[in-house]
Design an enzyme around this catalytic site. Structure first.
Site, PDB file in Angstrom:
ATOM      1  N   HIS A  94       8.295 -10.253  16.901  1.00  0.00           N
ATOM      2  CA  HIS A  94       7.660  -9.808  14.969  1.00  0.00           C
ATOM      3  C   HIS A  94       6.645  -9.621  14.869  1.00  0.00           C
ATOM      4  CE1 HIS A  94       7.994  -9.448  10.628  1.00  0.00           C
ATOM      5  NE2 HIS A  94       7.072  -9.455  10.750  1.00  0.00           N
ATOM      6  N   HIS A 134      11.937  -6.400   6.945  1.00  0.00           N
ATOM      7  CA  HIS A 134      11.813  -7.256   6.052  1.00  0.00           C
ATOM      8  C   HIS A 134      11.797  -7.395   5.174  1.00  0.00           C
ATOM      9  CE1 HIS A 134       7.781  -6.857   8.751  1.00  0.00           C
ATOM     10  NE2 HIS A 134       7.120  -7.375   8.196  1.00  0.00           N
ATOM     11  N   ASP A 142       1.028  -4.392  15.237  1.00  0.00           N
ATOM     12  CA  ASP A 142       0.496  -3.900  16.006  1.00  0.00           C
ATOM     13  C   ASP A 142      -1.744  -4.073  16.063  1.00  0.00           C
ATOM     14  OD1 ASP A 142       0.065  -2.232  13.996  1.00  0.00           O
ATOM     15  OD2 ASP A 142       0.363  -0.535  14.659  1.00  0.00           O
ATOM     16  N   GLU A 182      -5.201  -7.517   3.669  1.00  0.00           N
ATOM     17  CA  GLU A 182      -5.464  -6.274   4.011  1.00  0.00           C
ATOM     18  C   GLU A 182      -6.500  -5.676   4.337  1.00  0.00           C
ATOM     19  OE1 GLU A 182      -3.540  -4.830   0.401  1.00  0.00           O
ATOM     20  OE2 GLU A 182      -0.972  -5.366   1.012  1.00  0.00           O
ATOM     21  N   HIS A 212      11.467 -12.390   8.372  1.00  0.00           N
ATOM     22  CA  HIS A 212      10.949 -13.784   7.529  1.00  0.00           C
ATOM     23  C   HIS A 212      11.830 -14.202   7.102  1.00  0.00           C
ATOM     24  CE1 HIS A 212       6.499 -13.266   8.411  1.00  0.00           C
ATOM     25  NE2 HIS A 212       6.640 -11.697   8.150  1.00  0.00           N
ATOM     26  N   GLU A 235      10.075 -12.383   2.167  1.00  0.00           N
ATOM     27  CA  GLU A 235       9.103 -12.537   2.670  1.00  0.00           C
ATOM     28  C   GLU A 235       8.745 -13.067   0.831  1.00  0.00           C
ATOM     29  OE1 GLU A 235       4.796 -12.457   5.438  1.00  0.00           O
ATOM     30  OE2 GLU A 235       5.821 -10.399   4.330  1.00  0.00           O
ATOM     31  N   PHE A 277      -7.595  -5.555   7.864  1.00  0.00           N
ATOM     32  CA  PHE A 277      -6.418  -4.144   8.955  1.00  0.00           C
ATOM     33  C   PHE A 277      -8.057  -3.030   8.625  1.00  0.00           C
ATOM     34  CE2 PHE A 277      -2.656  -6.949   8.420  1.00  0.00           C
ATOM     35  CZ  PHE A 277      -2.713  -6.692   9.488  1.00  0.00           C
ATOM     36  N   ARG A 330      -7.380  -9.842   0.576  1.00  0.00           N
ATOM     37  CA  ARG A 330      -8.496  -9.632   2.030  1.00  0.00           C
ATOM     38  C   ARG A 330      -7.332  -9.945   3.199  1.00  0.00           C
ATOM     39  NH1 ARG A 330     -11.745 -10.024   5.368  1.00  0.00           N
ATOM     40  NH2 ARG A 330     -12.951 -11.529   5.843  1.00  0.00           N
ATOM     41  N   ASP A 390       1.488 -11.993  12.640  1.00  0.00           N
ATOM     42  CA  ASP A 390      -0.168 -11.457  13.127  1.00  0.00           C
ATOM     43  C   ASP A 390      -1.318 -12.235  13.526  1.00  0.00           C
ATOM     44  OD1 ASP A 390       0.005  -8.792  11.825  1.00  0.00           O
ATOM     45  OD2 ASP A 390       1.002  -9.814  10.313  1.00  0.00           O
TER      46      ASP A 390
END
Length: 508
Positions: free
Chosen positions: A109, A354, A112, A206, A382, A357, A209, A204, A440
């Site tokens: 999991h 997903h 990218d 998002e 998750h 979560e 990215f 924050r 991440d």
């Protein structure tokens, strides 16, 4: 869904009842032998509880037990602390040192655009020529590479060429640190004060990215970025990856763009080059993804595209998923018509949804766990809410659908404070199908998989989980991967060789 796991023998199922029957015969003091039998039975039910260890593994297991005793006696116990505060303590832990050397199998999991440390991104990517930066109205940043001065971007300050900006800045290091802070959630300040709510931290998150997008999607950088990702996981003794990939359209210095097939081909080429150089790295497969905020018509187009991409790249495309904040996105059931297209056409496009979560019990989104299972999801991303859904929990166990548990992500994104209280602690005690991953890691100031294995081993497992649990979790990452049965056996053989070497080197 895959076949149900074999049921335990009837004698095992009846043993607790027989023991309790004996205990309730009016004895003033219960028989200690029956007590020990119950304890052994319960211990055998956890992840790795039935694992037969070699003599060498037993010695290493005893060493880890002593390390855990010392770790759990500390006043500043890392799993009970926010990861941002605990990171340096974990790095100094003897257990973490062992886990870094341990062959962990696969990371199933990952996303990218957040798998490479931001220090590398800033110090390598932003120092390239023709890199421009602007400051957004909401105190974030954006980047673009261009052979000419870029056109103004709405909501952003005028573009600045970084070469010029650094030349004018008295302390370029401060500028670099400022950029790093915009590319990660990690903070040296009190994280609870910096991120007072889930809404704040998700916004924050998002933004990080969006800030990375213009850097990573520049075609020459993209290949180097992905190679760096493979190197970091390989150095952390992870031998296989499954990555949720948005498949961005890569761009060149003149502003021209490539289609998504080019992006997929770039992934494939870098993977082949890396495995040629490191034959003990087993490879990468990709779960094609889209943000869950889209509408039905766009989802239909995306599913069509995923089916075509899988046909074009059958060996590296594992399936399909939706990404983004579950609480604010559309539930799975909204997309039921688009998600039914592959089956209606007789095409096997596996799903890796997903689901769960969230801590918003009873909402439409909270039904995603059951809906994911109805759509035959291969794994559950998750699954934090799984304990609140006994039917989904039972179905996932009987259908052998593993939960992808990402401890640090769930804590940083404010689903749980003390990782000893994470729902996966219960799942581990029940040997529920699960794998450990890092989601991440770059956004959380981590790398690879070792930090999350530490939190699972020390936080979820407590003193009860030992080397058998670690071995089981590592093997799970291969058994529950999207690899074919034949590839799984090959990967397990490679992993087993690494494992035996690790055990022999760790004994002192």
């Amino acid at each position: 869904m895959t076949a149900s796991p074999q049921r335990p023998p009837a004698a095992v199922l009846l043993l607790p009842l027989l023991l309790l029957s004996c205990l309730n015969r009016g004895l003033s003091i219960p028989d200690p032998r029956l007590r020990e039998a119950l304890i052994r039975l319960e211990d055998s039910m956890q992840a790795g509880g039935k694992m037969e260890l070699t003599d060498a593994e037993k010695r290493l297991d005893a060493q880890l037990f002593k390390m855990k005793q010392e770790e759990m006696a500390r006043a500043d116990f890392p799993p009970a602390m926010h990861f941002f505060k605990a990171r340096d303590l974990i790095r100094a832990s003897p257990i973490f040192s062992v886990l870094q050397k341990m062959p962990k199998g696969g990371a199933l999991h990952l996303h990218d655009l957040s798998i490479v440390d931001v220090e590398w991104v800033v110090k390598n990517v932003t120092y390239r020529p023709h890199c421009y930066m602007c400051f957004t109205d909401n105190r974030s940043i954006r980047f673009v590479f261009s052979s000419q001065w870029p056109k103004p971007q709405p909501g952003c300050s005028p573009w600045a060429l970084l070469e010029n900006l650094r030349a004018k800045t008295k302390n370029a290091t401060d500028l670099d640190i400022s950029m790093m802070n915009n590319l990660t959630l990690f903070t040296d300040q009190d994280p609870e004060a910096v991120y007072p709510s889930q809404d704040v931290i998700w916004d924050r998150f998002e933004q990080t990215f969006k800030a990375l997008w213009g850097l990573v999607t520049y075609a020459p950088v993209f290949r180097e970025y992905f190679h760096r990702a493979l190197s970091q996981f390989y150095m952390d003794n992870v031998m296989y990856l499954e990555v949720r990939a948005l498949l961005p359209e890569l761009y060149e210095l003149d502003g021209s763009t490539h289609d998504k097939t080019f992006t997929m081909k770039s992934y494939q080429d870098v993977t082949e080059q890396f495995t040629a150089k490191y034959p003990d790295f087993f490879g990468v497969r990709f779960i094609l993804s889209v943000h869950r905020g889209i509408n039905m018509s766009v989802m239909t187009e995306v599913v069509e595209e995923a089916m075509k991409m899988q046909k074009a790249f059958p060996h590296i495309v594992a399936g399909f998923d939706m990404v983004g904040r579950e609480d604010s996105g559309r539930p799975l059931w909204y997309f039921r018509e688009a998600l039914s297209l592959p089956q209606e056409r007789g095409i096997n496009l596996p799903f890796f949804f997903h689901a769960g979560e969230t801590d918003l019990e009873g909402t439409d989104v909270d039904q995603n766990l059951l809906d994911a299972l109805l759509f035959n999801t291969s794994r559950i991303g998750h699954g934090f809410a799984l304990l609140r859904h006994p039917v989904a929990k039972d179905l996932s166990r009987k259908s052998n659908v593993a939960v992808e548990v990402c401890p640090i992500s769930n804590q940083v994104m404010m689903l749980v404070k003390d990782l000893r209280n994470h729902p996966a602690a219960v799942l581990m005690l029940e040997n529920h199908p699960l794998v450990i991953s890092s989601d991440d890691p770059a956004a959380f100031g981590a790398f690879g998989l070792s930090f999350d294995f530490y939190e699972a081993f020390v936080g979820f497992g407590g003193l009860k989980s030992g080397l058998g649990s670690l071995k089981q979790l590592a093997m799970n990452s291969i058994r529950y991967s999207s690899l074919s049965p034949q590839e799984q056996e090959k990967a397990l053989a490679l992993w087993n060789t690494k494992w035996n070497k690790f055990v022999s080197e760790m004994i002192f």
